[in-house]
Design a protein around this motif. Structure first.
Motif, mmCIF file in Angstrom:
data_model
loop_
_atom_site.group_PDB
_atom_site.id
_atom_site.type_symbol
_atom_site.label_atom_id
_atom_site.label_comp_id
_atom_site.label_asym_id
_atom_site.label_seq_id
_atom_site.Cartn_x
_atom_site.Cartn_y
_atom_site.Cartn_z
ATOM 1 N N VAL A 422 0.843 -1.203 0.000
ATOM 2 C CA VAL A 422 0.000 0.000 0.000
ATOM 3 C C VAL A 422 0.875 1.249 0.000
ATOM 4 C CG1 VAL A 422 -1.711 1.348 1.302
ATOM 5 C CG2 VAL A 422 -1.900 -1.147 1.178
ATOM 6 N N ARG A 423 0.613 2.167 -0.916
ATOM 7 C CA ARG A 423 1.291 3.459 -0.948
ATOM 8 C C ARG A 423 0.415 4.485 -0.218
ATOM 9 N NH1 ARG A 423 6.632 3.146 -2.542
ATOM 10 N NH2 ARG A 423 6.855 2.059 -4.546
ATOM 11 N N PRO A 424 0.930 5.083 0.865
ATOM 12 C CA PRO A 424 0.134 6.101 1.567
ATOM 13 C C PRO A 424 0.028 7.399 0.763
ATOM 14 C CG PRO A 424 1.849 5.188 2.998
ATOM 15 C CD PRO A 424 2.163 4.766 1.603
ATOM 16 N N ILE A 425 -1.147 7.995 0.788
ATOM 17 C CA ILE A 425 -1.369 9.346 0.274
ATOM 18 C C ILE A 425 -1.591 10.196 1.518
ATOM 19 C CG2 ILE A 425 -2.737 10.819 -1.256
ATOM 20 C CD1 ILE A 425 -1.359 8.513 -2.717
ATOM 21 N N TRP A 426 -0.549 10.888 1.968
ATOM 22 C CA TRP A 426 -0.609 11.578 3.255
ATOM 23 C C TRP A 426 -1.345 12.910 3.150
ATOM 24 C CZ3 TRP A 426 0.555 8.471 7.012
ATOM 25 C CH2 TRP A 426 1.559 7.512 6.889
ATOM 26 N N PHE A 427 -2.081 13.231 4.217
ATOM 27 C CA PHE A 427 -2.725 14.548 4.346
ATOM 28 C C PHE A 427 -2.557 15.011 5.781
ATOM 29 C CE2 PHE A 427 -6.037 11.315 4.974
ATOM 30 C CZ PHE A 427 -6.517 11.652 6.233
ATOM 31 N N ASP A 428 -2.777 16.300 6.017
ATOM 32 C CA ASP A 428 -2.615 16.858 7.361
ATOM 33 C C ASP A 428 -3.908 16.883 8.154
ATOM 34 O OD1 ASP A 428 0.192 17.506 7.217
ATOM 35 O OD2 ASP A 428 -0.361 19.105 5.818
ATOM 36 N N ASP A 429 -5.034 17.082 7.477
ATOM 37 C CA ASP A 429 -6.319 17.223 8.166
ATOM 38 C C ASP A 429 -7.382 16.413 7.436
ATOM 39 O OD1 ASP A 429 -9.069 18.849 8.625
ATOM 40 O OD2 ASP A 429 -7.718 19.185 10.325
ATOM 41 N N PHE A 430 -8.268 15.788 8.223
ATOM 42 C CA PHE A 430 -9.308 14.940 7.626
ATOM 43 C C PHE A 430 -10.207 15.693 6.650
ATOM 44 C CE2 PHE A 430 -8.256 12.480 11.492
ATOM 45 C CZ PHE A 430 -8.005 11.249 10.902
ATOM 46 N N SER A 431 -10.303 17.007 6.801
ATOM 47 C CA SER A 431 -11.139 17.793 5.895
ATOM 48 C C SER A 431 -10.602 17.793 4.468
ATOM 49 C CB SER A 431 -11.254 19.232 6.402
ATOM 50 O OG SER A 431 -9.983 19.866 6.415
ATOM 51 N N GLU A 432 -9.348 17.363 4.281
ATOM 52 C CA GLU A 432 -8.756 17.320 2.946
ATOM 53 C C GLU A 432 -9.239 16.129 2.127
ATOM 54 O OE1 GLU A 432 -4.419 17.864 2.907
ATOM 55 O OE2 GLU A 432 -4.568 18.420 5.027
ATOM 56 N N ILE A 433 -9.811 15.127 2.779
ATOM 57 C CA ILE A 433 -10.124 13.875 2.084
ATOM 58 C C ILE A 433 -11.058 14.077 0.890
ATOM 59 C CG2 ILE A 433 -11.218 11.607 2.319
ATOM 60 C CD1 ILE A 433 -10.116 11.436 5.140
ATOM 61 N N PRO A 434 -12.196 14.766 1.033
ATOM 62 C CA PRO A 434 -13.069 14.915 -0.142
ATOM 63 C C PRO A 434 -12.370 15.555 -1.331
ATOM 64 C CG PRO A 434 -14.244 15.513 1.867
ATOM 65 C CD PRO A 434 -12.814 15.348 2.244
ATOM 66 N N GLY A 435 -11.535 16.573 -1.082
ATOM 67 C CA GLY A 435 -10.824 17.228 -2.163
ATOM 68 C C GLY A 435 -9.825 16.302 -2.844
ATOM 69 N N LEU A 436 -9.135 15.475 -2.064
ATOM 70 C CA LEU A 436 -8.194 14.524 -2.656
ATOM 71 C C LEU A 436 -8.919 13.515 -3.534
ATOM 72 C CD1 LEU A 436 -5.872 13.934 0.435
ATOM 73 C CD2 LEU A 436 -5.216 15.021 -1.730
ATOM 74 N N ILE A 437 -10.084 13.073 -3.084
ATOM 75 C CA ILE A 437 -10.878 12.134 -3.903
ATOM 76 C C ILE A 437 -11.309 12.816 -5.198
ATOM 77 C CG2 ILE A 437 -13.031 10.818 -4.026
ATOM 78 C CD1 ILE A 437 -12.763 10.434 -0.956
ATOM 79 N N ARG A 438 -11.809 14.045 -5.105
ATOM 80 C CA ARG A 438 -12.267 14.763 -6.298
ATOM 81 C C ARG A 438 -11.116 15.043 -7.256
ATOM 82 N NH1 ARG A 438 -15.666 17.416 -2.274
ATOM 83 N NH2 ARG A 438 -17.845 16.828 -2.694
ATOM 84 N N SER A 439 -9.884 15.105 -6.756
ATOM 85 C CA SER A 439 -8.741 15.377 -7.619
ATOM 86 C C SER A 439 -8.486 14.219 -8.597
ATOM 87 C CB SER A 439 -7.491 15.640 -6.799
ATOM 88 O OG SER A 439 -6.975 14.445 -6.222
ATOM 89 N N LEU A 440 -9.147 13.079 -8.389
ATOM 90 C CA LEU A 440 -8.988 11.928 -9.271
ATOM 91 C C LEU A 440 -9.916 11.982 -10.471
ATOM 92 C CD1 LEU A 440 -8.715 9.099 -6.587
ATOM 93 C CD2 LEU A 440 -6.870 10.401 -7.655
ATOM 94 N N ALA A 441 -10.720 13.034 -10.571
ATOM 95 C CA ALA A 441 -11.676 13.144 -11.701
ATOM 96 C C ALA A 441 -10.939 13.220 -13.030
ATOM 97 C CB ALA A 441 -12.548 14.387 -11.499
#
Length: 441
Positions: A422-441
């Motif tokens: 598994v390759r980690p995709i690191w973030f600092d705050d949980f609020s970033e998760i939706p934006g990271l998912i949307r960045s895969l569009a």
């Protein structure tokens, strides 16, 4: 950083076609190319190596004889070599590794070859309980209140032609003394923040022993209390679930190869419903894999295009739903039954289709990786397919922001996950998760 085909594809093709791969030539190619382009060509080659084996195996199954295991072994060695040879170049990027992985995942998702695996964090993001909080709620209720015993009785208004019943409480049953003692011990661990997976499984087992399958009626009420709705993570995943045309595969496919969830709730499905997308929830009913399609999917028929959602540990939607035969994985005995022997049922289906499929990848969202049963599935896939990785959105454990981390800090924090593929995709705050998912569009 742009991740995509290299302008030096001919040079890469020539290198890959050589009888022997020279480390010096490989390093020269990487260093003379854009790092995102080099990464794309290497990952595409690894994918192609495994894809060739997959196609050969499919062809030989049709012809009769089994595929040559040496072929897979040879390709696995090549994939391992490529991944290991690129690792120093990757590691030198430090935090920018995240851009490489997000860029590659865009290509994978646009080919409908990326699944998303959802853990308890997605339900918590919608205001729902963590696993520990859920076990605590149930244990506390049964320890303090026991359970009501009731029966259905005819009402005074009932007639021979029209029988009407109502439930009458006839008594109250308490936890047995030994179960009560164990329950309080688990509650103490949860309250102290020291309950591990084994303790939580024991707490769940106490609840299951007390109520049996009826436990999941109580659990359903907790999951949807307060008219809980899908959260930001569910909504972001749903936005990428719309069907996509994939030219290389000659058709239209779901936005995600599959949505896989360890959660009982149907909040992910409800997020798809809100966008008007065809979807079906799959779970074990007895020993059979059964589907629960929404109205759009039903109209399209059993072979119609829809987004599949696999509920690995059981499924209980908001609406009135018969759960008598639904197979839940919540207590120790249920975990042992599901993971203690050969993989079959829905777990075996997902493992073969998504996790151990050489040309499919998964993105884990809201998963803590404390569940060794989940981790062992990844280990098995990593052993079989070296050099091929899944991904996980994870909170950076350092004190300073991830963007400021040194390369060795990133390598040290990632090692635990890389060891299970598994390759980690690191973030600092949980609020970033939706934006990271949307960045895969």
């Amino acid at each position: 950083m742009i991740v995509g085909p290299s302008k030096r594809r001919r040079d890469w093709a020539s290198f890959f076609a050589a009888r022997r791969w020279q480390p010096e030539e490989f390093a020269r190619l990487v260093e003379s190319d854009e790092i995102g382009s080099a990464f794309f060509e290497i990952e595409s080659q690894i994918n192609g190596l495994y894809r060739a084996v997959q196609m050969a195996q499919a062809g030989q199954r049709q012809a009769g004889p089994r595929a040559d295991g040496d072929c897979l072994g040879e390709q696995a060695l090549k994939a391992r070599w490529l991944s290991a040879a690129f690792e120093p170049h990757r590691a030198a990027l430090g935090p920018q590794q995240r851009d490489l992985d997000l860029g590659l995942m865009r290509w994978i998702r646009r080919a409908s070859c990326l699944s998303v695996v959802i853990g308890a964090g997605a339900t918590m993001d919608a205001g729902g309980p963590s696993w520990a909080a859920l076990v605590r709620r149930l244990l506390a209720r049964f320890s303090e209140q026991g359970r009501e015993i009731g029966e259905l009785r005819l009402t005074a208004e009932s007639t021979p032609d029209s029988r009407e019943y109502r439930r009458v409480v006839t008594g109250n049953e308490r936890l047995p003394a030994d179960a009560e003692s164990r329950a309080r011990a688990v509650l103490a661990l949860i309250d102290a923040g020291t309950a591990d997976v084994e303790a939580l499984l024991e707490g769940a087992q106490i609840c299951h022993d007390f109520l049996g399958q009826a436990l999941f009626t109580d659990l359903t009420g907790i999951l949807y209390e307060g008219q809980r709705r899908p959260g930001p993570i569910h909504q972001a995943i749903a936005e990428l679930a719309a069907p996509i045309a994939v030219a290389d595969r000659g058709g239209v496919f779901p936005g995600w190869d599959a949505i896989i969830t360890y959660n009982f709730d149907d909040l992910m499905g409800e997020a798809l419903d809100e966008l008007g997308l065809a979807r079906a929830a799959y779970a074990m009913r007895g020993r059979q894999l059964a589907g629960d399609p929404n109205e759009i999917a039903r109209q399209r028929g059993p072979n119609g295009l829809h987004q599949p959602i696999y509920h690995l540990h059981g499924y209980t939607p908001r609406r009135l739903f018969l759960i008598t035969q639904v197979e839940f994985v919540f207590a120790t005995s249920q975990y042992t039954r599901t993971y203690g022997g050969s993989l079959d049922g829905i777990v075996g289906e997902v493992f073969a289709r998504c996790l151990a499929n050489p040309v499919r990848h998964a993105l884990y969202v809201g998963c803590s990786f404390d569940d060794e049963a989940m981790n062992d599935l990844l280990r098995q896939a990593a052993r079989a397919l070296p050099g091929r990785y899944h991904y996980a959105l994870l909170r950076w454990p350092g004190d300073a922001p991830f963007a400021t981390a040194a390369a060795d800090e990133v390598a040290h924090a990632s090692a635990r996950y890389v060891s299970i593929g598994v390759r980690p995709i690191w973030f600092d705050d949980f609020s970033e998760i939706p934006g990271l998912i949307r960045s895969l569009a």
